[in-house]
Design a protein around this motif. Structure first.
Motif: not given
Length: 164
Positions: A37-62
């Motif tokens: 289950p944790w792996d799928y959560r990490f995959a979601a974090l990566l998918a949420l880095q989609d700039q075509n949805v979130m906007g250019r320059g608006a993604v990244g994580f710590d």
């Protein structure tokens, strides 16, 4: 504009194009390694880095904002999973499916691998908010066209679908 990825005082600041390639190759790898289950959560974090949805320059994580787990065993297992995903991407896993050559992505992956390797895992049970997707937000759906996990329930389609 660019996108920052941080860990233990180290950082990887990627251009918008560099971020797109970085996320693309990690999505190809994570999709083929998910088990827990944790792996799928990490995959979601990566998918949420989609700039075509979130906007250019608006993604990244710590790395600090990731829920690595509560026990030392969980944290070590999850860190190992991220390193295996990065290693698989570094081995150019499924890069032949891309319609472009990710020129600098191997260097970005090596730097990210070093950041994760050096990162000191701690439990985040202090109640502070994290950007890490919860269990209900895990990337469980798969895009049949591109054969990668998608960011459902956040939006339909995968990082390749939204790229046009």
């Amino acid at each position: 504009m660019g996108n920052p990825f941080y860990g233990d005082g180290d950082g990887l600041y990627l251009s918008n194009g560099g971020t797109a390639a970085f996320v693309d190759v990690l999505m190809l790898a994570v999709t083929d390694l998910v088990e827990e289950p944790w792996d799928y959560r990490f995959a979601a974090l990566l998918a949420l880095q989609d700039q075509n949805v979130m906007g250019r320059g608006a993604v990244g994580f710590d790395l600090e904002d990731i829920d690595w787990g509560t026990s030392p065993e969980e944290r070590a297992r999850n860190k190992d999973f991220v390193l295996r995903v990065t290693d698989l991407a570094l081995n150019r896993h499924r890069w032949n499916e891309l319609d472009y050559e990710p020129a600098f992505t191997a260097d970005h992956l090596r730097r990210f691998h070093a950041m994760v390797t050096a990162y000191t895992l701690t439990s985040r049970d202090d109640g502070s908010p994290m950007a890490f997707p919860g269990h209900a937000e895990a990337a469980m759906a798969s895009c049949t066209r591109h054969r990668v996990l998608s960011a459902l329930p956040h939006w339909e389609g995968c990082v390749f679908c939204t790229a046009g």
